[in-house]
Enzyme design. Structure first.
Site, PDB file in Angstrom:
ATOM      1  N   PHE A 130       0.858  -1.186   0.000  1.00  0.00           N
ATOM      2  CA  PHE A 130       0.000   0.000   0.000  1.00  0.00           C
ATOM      3  C   PHE A 130       0.891   1.231   0.000  1.00  0.00           C
ATOM      4  O   PHE A 130       1.672   1.432   0.920  1.00  0.00           O
ATOM      5  CB  PHE A 130      -0.936   0.028   1.209  1.00  0.00           C
ATOM      6  CG  PHE A 130      -1.836   1.230   1.186  1.00  0.00           C
ATOM      7  CD1 PHE A 130      -2.915   1.282   0.321  1.00  0.00           C
ATOM      8  CD2 PHE A 130      -1.587   2.327   1.994  1.00  0.00           C
ATOM      9  CE1 PHE A 130      -3.734   2.409   0.262  1.00  0.00           C
ATOM     10  CE2 PHE A 130      -2.400   3.459   1.942  1.00  0.00           C
ATOM     11  CZ  PHE A 130      -3.475   3.498   1.078  1.00  0.00           C
ATOM     12  N   ASP A 215       9.405   2.571   1.756  1.00  0.00           N
ATOM     13  CA  ASP A 215       8.203   3.299   2.166  1.00  0.00           C
ATOM     14  C   ASP A 215       8.044   3.088   3.671  1.00  0.00           C
ATOM     15  O   ASP A 215       7.603   2.019   4.111  1.00  0.00           O
ATOM     16  CB  ASP A 215       6.981   2.787   1.389  1.00  0.00           C
ATOM     17  CG  ASP A 215       5.692   3.510   1.799  1.00  0.00           C
ATOM     18  OD1 ASP A 215       5.713   4.259   2.805  1.00  0.00           O
ATOM     19  OD2 ASP A 215       4.664   3.310   1.120  1.00  0.00           O
ATOM     20  N   LYS A 244       2.526  10.122   8.087  1.00  0.00           N
ATOM     21  CA  LYS A 244       1.841   9.673   9.305  1.00  0.00           C
ATOM     22  C   LYS A 244       2.458  10.272  10.585  1.00  0.00           C
ATOM     23  O   LYS A 244       2.183  11.418  10.894  1.00  0.00           O
ATOM     24  CB  LYS A 244       1.760   8.149   9.329  1.00  0.00           C
ATOM     25  CG  LYS A 244       0.913   7.628   8.145  1.00  0.00           C
ATOM     26  CD  LYS A 244       0.247   6.293   8.369  1.00  0.00           C
ATOM     27  CE  LYS A 244      -0.912   6.088   7.415  1.00  0.00           C
ATOM     28  NZ  LYS A 244      -0.622   5.331   6.216  1.00  0.00           N
TER      29      LYS A 244
HETATM   30  C1  LIG Z   1      -0.798   5.526   4.747  1.00  0.00           C
HETATM   31  C2  LIG Z   1       0.250   5.033   3.838  1.00  0.00           C
HETATM   32  C3  LIG Z   1       0.496   5.647   2.595  1.00  0.00           C
HETATM   33  C4  LIG Z   1      -0.351   6.774   2.051  1.00  0.00           C
HETATM   34  O1  LIG Z   1      -0.324   7.919   2.849  1.00  0.00           O
HETATM   35  P1  LIG Z   1      -1.452   9.057   2.621  1.00  0.00           P
HETATM   36  O2  LIG Z   1      -1.050  10.134   3.594  1.00  0.00           O
HETATM   37  O3  LIG Z   1      -2.774   8.439   2.926  1.00  0.00           O
HETATM   38  O4  LIG Z   1      -1.357   9.503   1.222  1.00  0.00           O
HETATM   39  C5  LIG Z   1       1.535   5.160   1.825  1.00  0.00           C
HETATM   40  N1  LIG Z   1       2.291   4.131   2.245  1.00  0.00           N
HETATM   41  C6  LIG Z   1       2.089   3.516   3.429  1.00  0.00           C
HETATM   42  C7  LIG Z   1       2.987   2.401   3.852  1.00  0.00           C
HETATM   43  C8  LIG Z   1       1.056   3.937   4.260  1.00  0.00           C
HETATM   44  O5  LIG Z   1       0.825   3.308   5.413  1.00  0.00           O
END
Ligand SMILES: *Cc1c(COP(=O)(O)O)cnc(C)c1O
Length: 398
Positions: A130, A215, A244
């Site tokens: 994701f 990521d 986050k």
């Molecule tokens: C939440 C998340 C995203 C996307 O972040 P947004 O602020 O919702 O665009 C991308 N990668 C990971 C691993 C995430 O947990």
């Protein structure tokens, strides 16, 4: 007219929070929840942390926003503090995780474009990944539920099973720019990359002149008991996305890179109106004031061990329900035994036991408390979770 004014893309539940205090959320009717979801790993310092709210209020009154056409003492200071504490030499600030992913993809492509390998445009990503919801980010995952109806997507991605080093290496060809991978998968099911996998990707990048993009939007910023999750693996990435926890609830993200990896990102190649504005930088500084205090990450690691230990003790009492514990630090997931019950169990904990958790893929529910929890919160979580497990009625097979 049946569409709601708020575009109905979320399955919103009955919890309607209006106030937060520390590890607790309060709904419209004053009902209290123990918040072990923390805005999906965002509220790292819990709700209403005095240092964070004061920094935001003071900065809002001093200077909220100016254009990136001007010098940024606030951005320079936060970027310096971040590069002083990790692998990176340079930082681009964004307003969200997906925008950080966009910047990472662009940085990787430009790296090869300005070098001798402009044909290297393809990024290898992983099943269950994701990376966010922009067109670039959904192109970087092979999950149909996020992609359906949005084609044509961005070309230039290939997908391998997560934690399968051989399969990933087999996808490398003369078009490959690099790998993009969550060090610990979040939405996909809370699976940590194995050391062999993460270290193997690093080695392959070094051998083939590719870039390793991590990521760490969910697993970075203290969540796993270290500032960044890659520190568990004895490697460093070339490019990394964070978001986050970085703003503790203020919308902020960042793309970090080494000087070498960012060699193509020169004037005019990228930009953002809001990215890195003074208000966001004040939030980012306040978070680091707290997180970089000696002992903060050790506290997260210790609380993570406690919580995991408590779950491990609880599981045998409910072995019809729970299968295994996954994750690292305070990024934990519990896999359920019966197929497709994680979502129902999350709803049950929420509605009947006042405990907030989050569902994830692979029939896992996520436990992502604020990083500032203490043992009393762990005890309360385990109490509510055990009660929830006792009162949860499994769907009947008929
Ligand atoms: C939440 C998340 C995203 C996307 O972040 P947004 O602020 O919702 O665009 C991308 N990668 C990971 C691993 C995430 O947990």
């Amino acid at each position: 007219m049946t569409i709601t004014p708020l575009m109905p893309v979320y399955p919103r539940c009955g919890v309607r929070p209006v106030r937060g205090e520390g590890v607790y959320l309060y709904g419209e009717r004053g009902e209290q929840y123990l918040d072990f979801a923390a805005g999906i790993a965002v509220n790292a310092l819990g709700h209403g942390h005095p240092h964070l709210t004061k920094a935001i209020a003071e900065q809002a009154a001093t200077l909220m926003h100016v254009s990136n056409l001007y010098g940024s003492p606030q951005g320079e200071a936060l970027a310096q503090r971040i590069v002083d504490n990790c692998f990176a030499d340079t930082v681009f600030f964004t307003n969200s995780g997906a925008e950080a992913i966009e910047c990472a993809i662009k940085t990787a492509r430009r790296y090869h474009y300005v070098g001798d390998t402009p044909q290297r445009t393809k990024i290898i990503t992983f099943h269950n990944a994701f990376h966010g919801r922009t067109m670039g980010a959904i192109s970087a995952t092979n999950q149909d539920k996020m992609r359906n109806g949005f084609e044509p997507l961005l070309p230039g991605f290939a997908y391998a099973p997560f934690n399968d080093l051989e399969a990933a290496l087999a996808l490398i060809d003369d078009q490959t720019a690099g790998f993009m991978v969550e060090t610990v998968q979040g939405e996909g099911g809370m699976t940590a990359g194995t050391p062999e996998f993460i270290q193997g990707l690093r080695k392959a990048c070094d051998e083939h002149g590719l870039l390793l993009i991590l990521d760490e939007i969910q697993c970075g910023y203290g969540r796993t008991g270290k500032f960044f999750a890659y520190e568990h693996y004895g490697i460093t990435p070339d490019i990394m996305t964070v978001a986050k926890g970085i703003g503790g609830g203020f919308p902020l993200g960042a793309c970090l890179a080494t000087e070498e990896a960012a060699r193509g990102m020169v004037i005019g190649t990228h930009g953002s109106t809001y990215g890195g504005n003074p208000l966001a930088m004040a939030a980012g500084q306040a978070i680091l004031d707290v997180m970089l205090e000696p002992g903060f990450f050790d506290h997260v690691a210790a609380m993570g061990d406690r919580l995991r230990g408590a779950f491990e003790q609880m599981i045998p009492n409910h072995d019809d329900l729970f299968e295994e514990i996954r994750g690292k630090g305070l990024m934990l997931g519990i896999k359920m035994k019966e197929p497709a019950v994680a979502r129902d169990f999350v709803a049950h904990l929420r509605d009947n036991h006042g405990l907030l958790t989050v569902a994830a893929g692979e029939n896992v529910f996520r436990v992502l408390p604020p990083l500032v929890i203490d043992e009393s919160h762990i005890a309360e979580c385990v109490e509510r979770l055990s009660a929830g497990a006792r009162s949860f009625a499994l769907p009947m097979d008929d």
